[in-house]
Write a protein that holds these residues in place. Structure first.
Motif: not given
Length: 61
Positions: A1-12
């Motif tokens: 998983m890319s850093q961007t998608s992990i960050w998006n999950i964390v933000q959500a």
């Protein structure tokens, strides 16, 4: 998983948690409004002493 998608999950998840905290706070306020004002005045000082102060993540008040 890319850093961007992990960050998006964390933000959500963070946003979902904040919405839940806000909803719980609103529910608690609605419940408090059901009490007669003279009873709330009697215990307000005690409630203020037992509720910890909320602080922002950056440490400001």
């Amino acid at each position: 998983m890319s850093q961007t998608s992990i960050w998006n999950i964390v933000q959500a998840l963070s946003a979902k948690s904040q919405r839940r905290r806000d909803a719980n706070h609103e529910h608690a306020l609605r419940e408090l409004r059901r009490f007669p004002p003279h009873l709330l005045a009697d215990c307000q000082r005690e409630m203020e002493l037992t509720v910890p102060e909320r602080r922002a993540c950056d440490g400001t008040r």
